[in-house]
Design an enzyme around this catalytic site. Structure first.
Site, PDB file in Angstrom:
ATOM      1  N   ASP A  75       0.844  -1.186   0.000  1.00 35.49           N
ATOM      2  CA  ASP A  75       0.000   0.000   0.000  1.00 35.49           C
ATOM      3  C   ASP A  75       0.885   1.243   0.000  1.00 35.49           C
ATOM      4  O   ASP A  75       2.081   1.166  -0.258  1.00 35.49           O
ATOM      5  CB  ASP A  75      -0.929  -0.010   1.215  1.00 35.49           C
ATOM      6  CG  ASP A  75      -0.159  -0.224   2.518  1.00 35.49           C
ATOM      7  OD1 ASP A  75       1.076  -0.048   2.512  1.00 35.49           O
ATOM      8  OD2 ASP A  75      -0.786  -0.553   3.536  1.00 35.49           O
ATOM      9  N   HIS A 399       0.550  -8.841  -3.991  1.00 41.16           N
ATOM     10  CA  HIS A 399      -0.398  -7.810  -3.568  1.00 41.16           C
ATOM     11  C   HIS A 399       0.396  -6.513  -3.378  1.00 41.16           C
ATOM     12  O   HIS A 399       0.797  -6.148  -2.264  1.00 41.16           O
ATOM     13  CB  HIS A 399      -1.074  -8.235  -2.256  1.00 41.16           C
ATOM     14  CG  HIS A 399      -2.124  -7.284  -1.779  1.00 41.16           C
ATOM     15  ND1 HIS A 399      -3.455  -7.406  -2.105  1.00 41.16           N
ATOM     16  CD2 HIS A 399      -2.038  -6.190  -0.987  1.00 41.16           C
ATOM     17  CE1 HIS A 399      -4.145  -6.429  -1.533  1.00 41.16           C
ATOM     18  NE2 HIS A 399      -3.297  -5.675  -0.840  1.00 41.16           N
ATOM     19  N   ASP A 451      -0.895 -17.992  -5.124  1.00 38.60           N
ATOM     20  CA  ASP A 451      -0.345 -16.776  -5.721  1.00 38.60           C
ATOM     21  C   ASP A 451      -1.456 -15.949  -6.373  1.00 38.60           C
ATOM     22  O   ASP A 451      -1.649 -15.994  -7.586  1.00 38.60           O
ATOM     23  CB  ASP A 451       0.732 -17.164  -6.749  1.00 38.60           C
ATOM     24  CG  ASP A 451       1.424 -15.951  -7.352  1.00 38.60           C
ATOM     25  OD1 ASP A 451       1.262 -14.840  -6.799  1.00 38.60           O
ATOM     26  OD2 ASP A 451       2.119 -16.110  -8.376  1.00 38.60           O
ATOM     27  N   GLU A 460       1.500 -10.329   0.004  1.00 38.98           N
ATOM     28  CA  GLU A 460       1.924  -8.939   0.187  1.00 38.98           C
ATOM     29  C   GLU A 460       3.316  -8.883   0.814  1.00 38.98           C
ATOM     30  O   GLU A 460       3.568  -9.512   1.842  1.00 38.98           O
ATOM     31  CB  GLU A 460       0.939  -8.168   1.069  1.00 38.98           C
ATOM     32  CG  GLU A 460       1.284  -6.685   1.173  1.00 38.98           C
ATOM     33  CD  GLU A 460       0.234  -5.879   1.909  1.00 38.98           C
ATOM     34  OE1 GLU A 460       0.186  -4.654   1.708  1.00 38.98           O
ATOM     35  OE2 GLU A 460      -0.551  -6.472   2.682  1.00 38.98           O
TER      36      GLU A 460
END
Length: 631
Positions: A75, A399, A451, A460
């Protein structure tokens, strides 16, 4: 050569050589990941070409310059606590393995990675009793899927101060600054002094205004002790060591025996760092308390090594330490790093590790650390690297927002908040950008891995997981010459300053009348499920000979359940010793467990020189000494 053939399964003992890993390449890629996570104005020598400038107005709403630092994971929030921990780990790696990192031509990049973080912390610590601890909001950030260069989510900044204290984040940032000051001292003394000034002020702030940044859980004061320990390391001022002694009990330093080390729990690292003081002999009147710290440190280490009287860190069937479903690899990398660090400290103090289940030489800690590193790099049931960009097979749908959307140099128009989810998040193709060096969360407790981008628990990556790998890979590279092979002997009698003295490792043959393996079997549990009987079998293998056995392969057919305690090989139905156990010493033993349905058959009589062997479940055991190679 002695051969005893029964039927169906094969035990064979020999030195098994496997393809080694290039730890220097892994080290380089680990540092590349930190460049991929940079926020702010990127320098001209930036090597991750798919990244661009981002977050150039961070802090402007609050009237403070907070441009820079690192994005935490996949993120775009800049969380101060895990970022500071990552910088501490990077610095600790440079402090202890500076020579090894330099020999891998990565010292400049390692110092750059540290400085990108500490430059940001200097900005964030703009007043003695104020620390800006976060930029961005997790809820709004996670609502959007867009590149950092396109961010449209709020970039509010949050601080801790005298009225709203945060001893955890201020203490960890103080530790990061103190550790970084040691790393930079030989290269930039003025910058080192500046970092130390901030470290002192932050420690005073953290200690004077007690409170936790996240008030939703009870206060743990590991970061205060952690910061004091690092300030003692940086300054050698006794007041900081005295602080860790006087507060050892009240703050949990000598009370907490833990089985994990992470950005949110520093006790194991603290206890190992203070054990260094004891092992170096510079402990003065504090020896008794430092021994208590060391006892807790060795509890953690023995738990990792599976020698802690059954109170061990759980492991997957493939030999990976398993602490948590969500991003377990961060605990693995941190634990392996601490094992490598403590091995160095033991060597320095000419000492050994004494676990409830046996004495351990320093090199055995490195060997176990290598088993975890090798699992990460591809020696695992999936035969894939959990470090992205390393070798040919690795996760391709991480991710990670930036990796999943083409670079602005290729797709110039901004990708909107919802557009990112619609076009890029849910697509089945692999990510267009390779985020080299990213350590993903990793497999579950059964070594299973899915995956997919939406499987953020496993796919992530985060800077907290990657940071300990820098020192770990540097150390492994120095011992193996980058080839991936560590010395065969895990119990040398003498250690040179670098922790290893080679010895004759040429293979030797057992004499035909030597039969050093004793195998005992028992059933530990029986139960019924839907009318079918199941048996839990425990098999104990003991080296009853006079010399170490350096390798063991077991082939087992017709199993109807799972095997625990052995590592699979690339050969079908063939298993080997768990990856943390490189050799079986004389008199030592290990056990594995499996569940089998159906009736248990009677004992099979065999040559008594081999010890007791039983038919196990629905398959018959065969033992064949093809070649016995001794270390």
């Amino acid at each position: 050569m002695a051969s005893f053939i029964i039927k169906c399964a094969v035990f064979s003992l020999c030195m098994m050589m496997v393809a080694g890993f290039d730890y220097r390449v892994a080290l380089e890629k680990s540092l590349l990941f930190f460049e991929a996570q940079r926020s702010g104005k990127l320098p001209t020598d930036h090597r991750v070409m798919w990244r661009g400038d981002s977050g150039l107005r961070d802090g402007f709403l609050e009237g403070v310059d907070l441009v820079g630092g690192y994005y935490d994971a996949g993120d775009h929030v800049k969380f101060g606590l895990p970022m500071a921990y990552a910088v501490t780990m990077l610095s600790w790696g440079v402090i202890e393995f500076e020579k090894e990192i330099s020999e891998s031509n990565q010292l400049e990049h390692a110092l750059d990675a540290i400085k990108w973080g500490t430059d940001y912390f200097i900005k964030a610590h703009n007043q003695p009793n104020t620390l800006w601890g976060q930029v961005g909001d997790g809820d709004s950030d996670h609502y959007c899927w867009e590149r950092a260069e396109d961010m449209s989510t709020p970039r509010n900044a949050y601080k801790v101060d005298a009225e709203h204290p945060g001893s955890d984040i201020a203490g960890e940032t103080a530790a990061a600054m103190a550790a970084a000051s040691i790393a930079f001292k030989p290269y930039n003394s003025s910058y080192s002094q500046l970092l130390l000034l901030h470290a002192r002020q932050l420690f005073y702030f953290a200690d004077t205004f007690r409170g936790r940044y996240d008030e939703s859980i009870p206060i743990l004061q590991d970061e205060l002790l952690w910061a004091a320990a690092w300030l003692f390391e940086a300054t050698n001022e006794q007041d900081y060591l005295k602080y860790t002694i006087e507060n050892s009990e009240s703050m949990g330093g000598t009370g907490w025996a833990v089985r994990e080390f992470s950005w949110d729990n520093k006790y194991a690292g603290l206890q190992i760092l203070l054990s260094k003081v004891l092992l170096s002999g510079s402990n003065g009147v504090y020896q008794a308390t430092l021994k208590q710290y060391q006892a807790k440190a060795e509890f953690f280490l023995c738990a990792c090594l599976q020698k802690n009287n059954d109170y061990n860190v759980p492991m997957t069937p493939g030999g990976l330490l398993f602490v948590e479903e969500w991003n377990n690899m961060q605990y693995v990398s941190a634990s392996a790093f601490l094992l490598a660090i403590y091995s160095k400290y033991l060597t320095m103090g000419n000492a050994k590790l004494y676990c409830p289940d046996g004495e351990t030489q320093p090199m055995e800690l490195i060997t176990f650390a290598q088993s975890q590193a090798d699992y990460i790099l591809g020696k695992n049931p999936k035969a894939m690297s959990y470090m992205i960009g390393y070798q040919d097979k690795y996760p391709v749908r991480a991710h990670h927002r930036g990796a999943s959307i083409p670079s602005v140099s290729i797709l110039a128009p901004p990708v909107g908040c919802n557009e990112g989810y619609e076009k890029w998040y849910n697509r089945q193709q692999g990510n267009p950008n390779v985020v080299d060096g990213a350590l993903v969360g990793g497999p579950n407790q059964k070594d299973e891995f899915n995956d997919q981008r939406n499987n953020y628990e496993q796919t992530e990556p985060a800077i907290a997981g990657a940071a300990p790998l820098v020192g770990l890979f540097a150390k492994l590279s120095s011992l193996s010459g980058g080839s991936g092979y560590l010395p065969r002997d895990s119990s040398p009698k003498h250690y040179e300053p670098n922790g290893y003295q080679p010895r004759d490792s040429s293979p030797k043959q057992f004499e035909p009348n030597e039969h050093p393996v004793e195998i005992l079997h028992s059933i530990t549990k029986v139960w019924k499920h839907q009318g079918v009987e199941y048996y839990r079998h425990k098999v104990n293998i003991k080296n009853s000979g006079g010399k170490p056995i350096s390798g063991l392969k077991l082939a087992m057919e017709n199993l109807s359940g799972t095997v625990w305690g052995l590592s699979p090989t690339s050969e079908k139905n063939v298993y080997q010793l768990p990856s943390w156990l490189k050799s079986l010493k004389p008199g030592s033993q290990f056990s594995f467990v499996y569940v089998q349905e159906g009736r248990f058959l009677s004992m099979l009589p065999v040559d008594p020189k081999l010890g007791k062997m039983l038919i196990m479940g629905a398959f018959i055991v065969l033992i064949q000494f093809l070649q016995l190679c001794l270390a």
